[in-house]
Design a protein around this motif. Structure first.
Motif, PDB file in Angstrom:
ATOM      1  N   ASN A  60       0.529  -7.363  -9.258  1.00 55.05           N
ATOM      2  CA  ASN A  60      -0.104  -6.686  -8.120  1.00 55.05           C
ATOM      3  C   ASN A  60      -1.582  -6.379  -8.327  1.00 55.05           C
ATOM      4  O   ASN A  60      -2.330  -6.315  -7.351  1.00 55.05           O
TER       5      ASN A  60
ATOM      6  N   SER B 295      -3.137  -3.695  -0.190  1.00 59.46           N
ATOM      7  CA  SER B 295      -2.564  -2.572  -0.921  1.00 59.46           C
ATOM      8  C   SER B 295      -1.356  -2.058  -0.140  1.00 59.46           C
ATOM      9  O   SER B 295      -0.548  -2.841   0.355  1.00 59.46           O
ATOM     10  N   SER B 296      -1.223  -0.757   0.006  1.00 57.40           N
ATOM     11  CA  SER B 296      -0.068  -0.183   0.697  1.00 57.40           C
ATOM     12  C   SER B 296      -0.295   1.309   0.891  1.00 57.40           C
ATOM     13  O   SER B 296      -1.037   1.942   0.112  1.00 57.40           O
ATOM     14  N   GLU B 297       0.343   1.863   1.901  1.00 64.17           N
ATOM     15  CA  GLU B 297       0.327   3.327   2.024  1.00 64.17           C
ATOM     16  C   GLU B 297       0.959   3.976   0.800  1.00 64.17           C
ATOM     17  O   GLU B 297       0.693   5.149   0.498  1.00 64.17           O
ATOM     18  N   SER B 298       1.752   3.198   0.077  1.00 66.49           N
ATOM     19  CA  SER B 298       2.370   3.711  -1.146  1.00 66.49           C
ATOM     20  C   SER B 298       1.342   3.991  -2.234  1.00 66.49           C
ATOM     21  O   SER B 298       1.641   4.677  -3.218  1.00 66.49           O
TER      22      SER B 298
ATOM     23  N   LYS C 287      -0.454  -0.081  -6.480  1.00 69.91           N
ATOM     24  CA  LYS C 287      -1.175  -0.089  -5.212  1.00 69.91           C
ATOM     25  C   LYS C 287      -2.363   0.875  -5.228  1.00 69.91           C
ATOM     26  O   LYS C 287      -3.390   0.614  -4.591  1.00 69.91           O
TER      27      LYS C 287
ATOM     28  N   LEU D 184      -4.005  -1.235   4.012  1.00 68.94           N
ATOM     29  CA  LEU D 184      -2.805  -0.521   3.569  1.00 68.94           C
ATOM     30  C   LEU D 184      -1.705  -0.627   4.614  1.00 68.94           C
ATOM     31  O   LEU D 184      -1.649   0.176   5.549  1.00 68.94           O
ATOM     32  N   PRO D 185      -0.822  -1.607   4.482  1.00 68.72           N
ATOM     33  CA  PRO D 185       0.334  -1.655   5.380  1.00 68.72           C
ATOM     34  C   PRO D 185       1.322  -0.541   5.042  1.00 68.72           C
ATOM     35  O   PRO D 185       1.348  -0.019   3.924  1.00 68.72           O
TER      36      PRO D 185
ATOM     37  N   THR E 137       6.924  -2.918   6.440  1.00 69.27           N
ATOM     38  CA  THR E 137       6.682  -4.094   7.276  1.00 69.27           C
ATOM     39  C   THR E 137       7.854  -5.047   7.151  1.00 69.27           C
ATOM     40  O   THR E 137       8.323  -5.319   6.042  1.00 69.27           O
TER      41      THR E 137
ATOM     42  N   ARG F 230      -6.091   1.680   6.959  1.00 73.99           N
ATOM     43  CA  ARG F 230      -4.659   1.930   7.100  1.00 73.99           C
ATOM     44  C   ARG F 230      -4.072   1.220   8.306  1.00 73.99           C
ATOM     45  O   ARG F 230      -4.573   1.335   9.418  1.00 73.99           O
TER      46      ARG F 230
ATOM     47  N   GLU G 173      -0.554   1.567   8.646  1.00 72.95           N
ATOM     48  CA  GLU G 173       0.732   2.051   8.148  1.00 72.95           C
ATOM     49  C   GLU G 173       1.484   2.929   9.144  1.00 72.95           C
ATOM     50  O   GLU G 173       2.414   3.623   8.773  1.00 72.95           O
TER      51      GLU G 173
END
Length: 262
Positions: free
Chosen positions: A111, A138-141, A156, A181-182, A185, A252, A254
């Motif tokens: 990653n 990346s990610s909201e995580s 992330k 930042l998804p 999904t 974002r 997300e």
């Protein structure tokens, strides 16, 4: 807004399916010459065939970007790109006390280091030509660390740090580095995960998906999984000439999960 990426070459890692493939499709639809990437030649070839007829050039390069050797092979086959989408990534729900050292290292290599190595290889050329786009998926995580996969959240967050640091190197140029930042999904991999949840809990897939969002992402304003195309739309914009004033940002997509105004 007419996004025209004609004359630009875009590499999307991990793009044989899911969000990556949707991004590749969106970039191709905007006129970019797109390079599909995945580990296996068969999957890469199949993904390329799916994009035939988009009116632009699409080709594939099979390489495992989770390794230094794989990144080196990819760069040897494709020495320069105008747009780099660092999308390759893995996730796996696992209790913190059951995550061995090897998993922490594996998540970091796939990653984070894939994007580090490829950015290092391609960014100098972008700066020299005074135009380029690097986007980390990346990610909201990375902000909202999930207790069910802390190792994923760590990776992330690291992507956000790398992207912001690289953006600092572009000062005064027409090169930008951003993160997207998804949130949850409905990609192929996630769909398999949700189907497994549905089977375990005796639910329909729709019920399992809705319950996952309610239980694990209760702050979601969207209250559903996003589609891969919804994420791709954001990425295509960030990769466009129109996004020239967006740099060093964590954007974002997300669904409002992160409960902050900034």
């Amino acid at each position: 807004m007419n996004i025209d990426l004609s004359g630009k070459t875009a590499l999307v890692t991990g793009s044989t399916a899911g969000i990556g493939h949707a991004i590749a499709k969106g970039l191709a639809g905007s006129g970019a010459s797109v390079v599909i990437n995945g580990r296996g030649q068969d999957k890469v070839d199949a993904a390329v065939r799916k994009l035939e007829g988009t009116g632009t050039k699409v080709r594939g390069i099979a390489a495992d970007v989770s390794t230094a050797a794989g990144c080196k092979a990819l760069v040897a086959a494709l020495p320069e790109v105008d747009i780099l989408i660092n999308n390759a990534g893995i996730f796996e729900p696992k209790d913190f006390f059951d995550i061995p050292d090897e998993d922490w290292s594996r998540f970091f290599e796939v990653n984070v280091m894939s994007g580090v190595r490829l950015s290092r290889a391609y960014m100098k050329g972008m700066l020299k030509r005074n135009w380029g786009r690097i986007v980390f998926i990346s990610s909201e995580s990375g902000l909202n660390i999930p207790v069910e996969m802390i190792h994923y959240g760590m990776s992330k967050t690291a992507q956000l740090s790398v992207a912001r640091g690289l953006a600092q190197l572009t000062r005064g140029t027409a090169v930008t580095v951003n993160s997207v930042l998804p949130g949850p999904t409905m990609s192929e991999g996630v769909e398999t995960f949700v189907k497994d949840l549905a089977k375990q809990n005796g639910q329909s897939v729709d019920e399992a998906a809705a319950n996952f969002v309610k239980q694990h992402r209760p702050s979601s304003l969207l209250q559903r999984f996003a589609s891969v195309d919804e994420i791709a739309n954001m990425v295509v914009y960030v990769a466009s000439k129109q996004a020239s004033a967006t740099n060093g940002a964590a954007l974002r997509a997300e669904g409002g999960i992160v409960n902050t105004i900034a």
